[in-house]
Design an enzyme around this catalytic site. Structure first.
Site, PDB file in Angstrom:
ATOM      1  N   ASN A  37      14.365   1.936  11.804  1.00 19.24           N
ATOM      2  CA  ASN A  37      13.621   3.188  11.656  1.00 19.24           C
ATOM      3  C   ASN A  37      13.260   3.828  13.002  1.00 19.24           C
ATOM      4  OD1 ASN A  37      12.340   5.136  10.176  1.00 19.24           O
ATOM      5  ND2 ASN A  37      10.558   3.893   9.628  1.00 19.24           N
ATOM      6  N   HIS A 122       2.294   0.699  -2.900  1.00 11.46           N
ATOM      7  CA  HIS A 122       1.364   1.242  -1.901  1.00 11.46           C
ATOM      8  C   HIS A 122       0.421   2.268  -2.520  1.00 11.46           C
ATOM      9  CE1 HIS A 122       4.100   0.573   1.867  1.00 11.46           C
ATOM     10  NE2 HIS A 122       4.040  -0.495   1.104  1.00 11.46           N
ATOM     11  N   GLU A 246      -2.368  -8.031   6.278  1.00 12.85           N
ATOM     12  CA  GLU A 246      -1.085  -7.991   7.004  1.00 12.85           C
ATOM     13  C   GLU A 246      -1.253  -7.447   8.419  1.00 12.85           C
ATOM     14  OE1 GLU A 246       1.639  -5.479   4.888  1.00 12.85           O
ATOM     15  OE2 GLU A 246       2.849  -5.114   6.670  1.00 12.85           O
ATOM     16  N   HIS A 322       9.508  -7.604   3.980  1.00  8.45           N
ATOM     17  CA  HIS A 322       9.199  -6.194   4.271  1.00  8.45           C
ATOM     18  C   HIS A 322      10.103  -5.271   3.433  1.00  8.45           C
ATOM     19  CE1 HIS A 322       9.070  -2.912   7.638  1.00  8.45           C
ATOM     20  NE2 HIS A 322       8.017  -2.810   6.847  1.00  8.45           N
ATOM     21  N   ASP A 326      12.293   2.347   4.548  1.00 15.46           N
ATOM     22  CA  ASP A 326      13.254   2.297   5.659  1.00 15.46           C
ATOM     23  C   ASP A 326      14.193   1.095   5.567  1.00 15.46           C
ATOM     24  OD1 ASP A 326      10.297   2.048   6.603  1.00 15.46           O
ATOM     25  OD2 ASP A 326      11.290   0.782   8.086  1.00 15.46           O
ATOM     26  N   TRP A 412       0.322   1.647  17.031  1.00 13.97           N
ATOM     27  CA  TRP A 412       0.438   2.380  15.777  1.00 13.97           C
ATOM     28  C   TRP A 412       0.818   1.442  14.647  1.00 13.97           C
ATOM     29  CZ3 TRP A 412       4.366   3.201  12.142  1.00 13.97           C
ATOM     30  CH2 TRP A 412       4.004   4.103  11.096  1.00 13.97           C
TER      31      TRP A 412
END
Ligand code: GCO
Ligand code: MG
Length: 412
Positions: A37, A122, A246, A322, A326, A412
């Site tokens: 990504n 999510h 996480e 994961h 993406d 980030w």
């Protein structure tokens, strides 16, 4: 049968995807996901310039040997670009082996250990009412485990929160399916860890109060805390019985997890940006984590991720691969096959892809009653429509970055 050729396909239906397609002398094709990504074209160059020329003439059945050859012969080991490129070859060869033997890949990995994969979605909201609606929507979609991300008072744009029409200048409200926004420059977000730490426990208290004690709840700290801040958050969240916390600290400093572990029984998950077993070695051996977050696409493929997760099994550590958008449908299929076969499966992250993506990649994996299943087509069960893929050329995309109120760069 030998490998006849390999090609790299870049397409951007709802976001950018990089796919390797290997074709054998018998005309069997295999697909592998190589999407990194925000840095997609680096992997494209690695594949086209350095890997594709090595593939023609090889025996496609020798998956382990191909993996070792690509890993060892490069001399320069590890790293997300290298490992995503190797992953694509590994997946494509498993796909071919499945098609040649007439078996879905999970059968080649030992067969199903369960009926399907528990998956989490999510949910997010800037404020509680919006968050509750999002949880309800996920429950209605069949999710039996839900990740909770919330806005923080005083912060405008933060990770994991759906944008509103008002944020997009009256445009379409959408969940941040594509944190790597297509555009010439990255978007800046803002951050304040102390404000976040003050706010989050109240959010979980409210969610537990509204939805009861049973629903498995997860949260992603997205690498933003110091070790002692993470320890405090883990402790503060204990009454709300999280399935996991996480990426509480940046992934590079693994000793941080030792400190966090000493202070809290909140289960810890980490590793979406890791790319080899070596990144997990100490964390697994010292039992500093509970879930391995690696993805087939970024850990070098099915072969090495299976080894990592088998190692983790000796310590009762489970998988939590994961699975944001993406990871392409090819990568998602590959990890669904692996998750179905392994004994120490924990949970699978699952964000459905957009409609255009599903038209480019036809998938046999299914989402029913809160369980993912890779399907029973031979191989990985994904086909790529090259004409459809050709309609969506690559568009530059960047992940956002974070600055604190005084302008300091933050994780980030
Ligand atoms: C997750 C991740 C993603 C990443 C994204 C970056 O838990 O799903 O944190 O949301 O930010 O995959 O490429
Ligand atoms: Mg994450």
């Amino acid at each position: 049968m030998i490998i006849d050729r390999a090609e790299v396909i870049v397409t951007s239906p709802d976001r950018n995807f990089v796919t390797l397609k290997i074709t054998t002398s018998d005309g069997v094709t295999g697909l592998g996901d190589a999407t990194l990504n925000g840095r997609e074209l680096a992997v494209v160059a690695y594949l086209r310039e350095h890997v594709v020329p090595l593939l023609a003439g090889r025996d496609p059945h020798r998956i382990e040997d191909a993996w070792q050859f690509l890993y060892r012969s490069a001399y320069w080991r590890r790293g997300p670009v290298t490992m995503a490129a190797i992953a694509a070859v590994d997946m494509a060869l498993w796909d071919i082996k499945g098609k040649v033997t007439g078996l879905p890949v999970y059968q080649l990995l030992g067969g199903a250990s369960r009926e399907g994969l528990l998956a989490y979605g999510h949910a997010s909201g800037k404020e509680l009412p919006e968050l509750f609606d999002s949880v309800r929507e996920h429950l209605a979609d069949g999710y039996r485990a839900i990740r909770i991300q919330s806005g923080v008072p005083g912060l405008k744009a933060i990770y994991g929160i759906a944008s509103q029409a008002s944020d997009t200048g009256g445009g379409e409200a959408r969940y941040d399916h594509e944190p790597a926004r297509r555009g010439e420059l990255p978007v800046q977000e803002d951050w304040d860890t102390r404000a976040y730490l003050r706010h989050l426990p109240g959010v979980f208290e409210a969610v537990r109060h509204e939805f009861g004690p049973e629903l498995p709840l997860l949260h992603d700290g997205h690498h933003r805390m110091t070790p002692i801040q993470a320890a405090k958050l883990g402790k503060d969240l204990e009454p709300f019985d999280l399935f996991w916390l996480e990426d509480c600290t940046p992934a590079e400093n693994q000793e941080a997890l030792r400190l966090v572990r000493q202070h809290t029984t909140t289960p810890l998950a980490i590793g979406e940006i890791f790319n080899t077993v070596w990144d997990f070695q100490d964390l697994i051996r010292e039992q500093l984590i509970d879930y391995v977050r690696g993805a087939v696409t970024h850990m070098g493929g099915i072969t090495p991720l299976k080894k990592t997760i088998d190692y983790a099994a000796q310590y009762q550590i489970k998988s939590g691969f994961h699975g944001p958008t993406d990871i392409s449908p090819v990568g998602m299929a590959a990890q669904a096959h692996l998750g179905l076969a392994i004994h120490n499966f924990g949970i699978q992250e699952y964000m459905p892809h957009g409609e255009k993506t599903n038209q480019v990649f036809e998938q046999s994996f299914t989402w029913q009653d809160g369980l993912l299943h890779p399907g029973d087509q031979p191989g990985l069960g994904v086909t790529l429509d090259t004409d459809e893929a050709g309609r969506y050329p690559y568009e530059r995309a960047y992940l956002p970055y974070n600055r604190l109120a005084d302008g300091t760069m933050h994780d980030w």
